[in-house]
Write a protein that holds these residues in place. Structure first.
Motif, mmCIF file in Angstrom:
data_model
loop_
_atom_site.group_PDB
_atom_site.id
_atom_site.type_symbol
_atom_site.label_atom_id
_atom_site.label_comp_id
_atom_site.label_asym_id
_atom_site.label_seq_id
_atom_site.Cartn_x
_atom_site.Cartn_y
_atom_site.Cartn_z
ATOM 1 N N ARG A 173 -2.371 6.062 1.092
ATOM 2 C CA ARG A 173 -2.201 5.176 1.698
ATOM 3 C C ARG A 173 -2.989 5.128 2.926
ATOM 4 O O ARG A 173 -2.940 4.382 3.980
ATOM 5 N N LYS B 249 -6.042 3.685 2.916
ATOM 6 C CA LYS B 249 -6.157 2.520 3.754
ATOM 7 C C LYS B 249 -5.863 1.928 4.857
ATOM 8 O O LYS B 249 -6.318 0.974 5.742
ATOM 9 N N LEU C 248 -1.951 2.150 6.118
ATOM 10 C CA LEU C 248 -1.297 1.063 5.977
ATOM 11 C C LEU C 248 -0.280 2.238 6.338
ATOM 12 O O LEU C 248 -0.596 3.571 6.171
ATOM 13 N N THR C 249 0.891 1.190 7.736
ATOM 14 C CA THR C 249 1.908 2.575 7.394
ATOM 15 C C THR C 249 3.347 2.248 6.618
ATOM 16 O O THR C 249 2.683 1.582 5.277
ATOM 17 N N GLN C 250 3.919 2.889 6.376
ATOM 18 C CA GLN C 250 4.748 3.189 5.396
ATOM 19 C C GLN C 250 5.944 1.576 5.284
ATOM 20 O O GLN C 250 5.567 0.996 4.186
ATOM 21 N N GLN D 42 4.276 -1.373 6.257
ATOM 22 C CA GLN D 42 3.549 -2.229 5.715
ATOM 23 C C GLN D 42 3.081 -1.809 4.077
ATOM 24 O O GLN D 42 2.925 -3.141 3.749
ATOM 25 N N LEU D 43 2.505 -0.846 3.874
ATOM 26 C CA LEU D 43 2.529 -0.515 2.714
ATOM 27 C C LEU D 43 3.799 -1.280 1.569
ATOM 28 O O LEU D 43 4.108 -1.447 0.254
ATOM 29 N N GLN E 211 4.691 -4.886 1.310
ATOM 30 C CA GLN E 211 3.238 -5.151 0.231
ATOM 31 C C GLN E 211 4.140 -5.435 -1.141
ATOM 32 O O GLN E 211 4.058 -5.620 -2.279
ATOM 33 N N ILE F 77 -1.162 -1.364 -5.471
ATOM 34 C CA ILE F 77 -1.045 -2.030 -4.044
ATOM 35 C C ILE F 77 -2.936 -0.935 -3.636
ATOM 36 O O ILE F 77 -3.449 -0.982 -3.329
ATOM 37 N N LEU F 78 -2.566 -0.026 -4.212
ATOM 38 C CA LEU F 78 -3.009 1.581 -3.821
ATOM 39 C C LEU F 78 -3.924 1.332 -5.125
ATOM 40 O O LEU F 78 -5.037 3.241 -4.606
#
Length: 278
Positions: free
Chosen positions: A25, A28, A30-32, A34-35, A38, A67-68
């Motif tokens: 995360r 990439k 991404l904040t918590q 934002q993840l 998604q 996502i990841l």
């Protein structure tokens, strides 16, 4: 529920999943929140997972892979390991043996064997057990039990023999509809080429013998062609590798099978109880 004490019970696979998820995360950018957006979760849920306050769920691993994962399959490979950690403690040593089995010989005389349960039947059993599990724990146990069904379609094929006591078929679990669905599913399983399903009738003891009087029995042939016995009762389990004892269990199983209805008559009885027209 996310709690600090949950950290103490989180297994190594779930810990690894949380650590990898956090690292990927951050990589990439991404904040918590934002993840979570998604994946369909709140930022608080992602935080609880990363901090081990709420162990990663099977569903969450699916979304993390999407996502990841980036096509690596890393979270997908973690799924069976995390599921294993969430199984009842007495079953964890046996589960990997079952999944790698070359052949299984099974006898169940209380409820439908776990490998052959529908999701609704399994949920009714698990939710109604004592001590009563939380809704979250019930979900984990149902997911773990349903995952065992991968064995049916595995390559190489596993040969599975199951003898069910007739009382199992007549014992209503959950509701009439749940039980009917379970019986229909058993009939479908009985038609599989790698499954032999027989019913031990209620009158099996009228001749003065009843080979199924000692309860459930699970015998496994491993890829090395060794045989082991697994017994489970009242939340306790026993894995037996002693060849002489396993041989006795195999002979007892043969007696149980000999006293059972043949596969065709067994299927007919299951279909009759399910109300299926032939």
């Amino acid at each position: 529920m996310a709690r600090e004490e949950n950290k103490e019970t989180v297994g190594p696979a779930a810990r690894m999943a949380a650590a990898v998820a956090k690292r990927m995360r951050v990589k990439k950018g991404l904040t918590q929140e934002q993840l979570g957006a998604q994946m369909g979760y709140s930022g608080a849920a992602i935080s609880a997972m990363e901090r081990l306050l709420h162990p990663v769920s099977d569903e969450m691993l699916v979304h993390l892979e999407r996502i990841l994962g980036g096509g690596t399959g890393i979270f997908e490979e973690m799924r069976p390991l995390v599921r294993l950690e969430k199984l009842p403690e007495q079953f964890r040593g046996y589960a990997p043996i079952e999944q790698k089995a070359v052949a299984l010989w099974l006898y169940a005389n209380h409820v439908v064997h776990g490998l052959f349960q529908t999701e609704a039947y399994a949920r009714a059993l698990i939710a109604g057990s004592y001590p009563e599990p939380t809704a979250e724990r019930a979900d984990e146990l149902v997911i773990g039990r349903m995952a065992r069904k991968a064995l049916f379609d595995r390559t190489p094929v596993c040969g599975i023999e199951l003898v069910l006591d007739e009382s199992v078929l007549r014992r209503q679990i959950g509701s009439e509809e749940i039980m009917r669905e379970q019986l229909v599913y058993l009939a479908e399983c009985a038609r599989r080429r790698n499954v032999n399903l027989q019913v031990l009738p209620l009158d099996a003891g009228l001749g003065g013998e009843y080979a199924g009087d000692r309860g459930d029995l699970n015998i496994v042939e491993t890829p090395a062609h060794d045989r082991v016995t697994f017994l489970e009762i009242q939340g306790e389990s026993l894995l037996i590798t002693d060849r002489a004892k396993v041989s006795t269990h195999m002979q007892r199983y043969a007696k149980i099978r000999a006293q059972a209805l043949d596969p065709r008559r067994s299927l007919g009885l299951i279909e009759d109880l399910a109300g299926v027209r032939r």
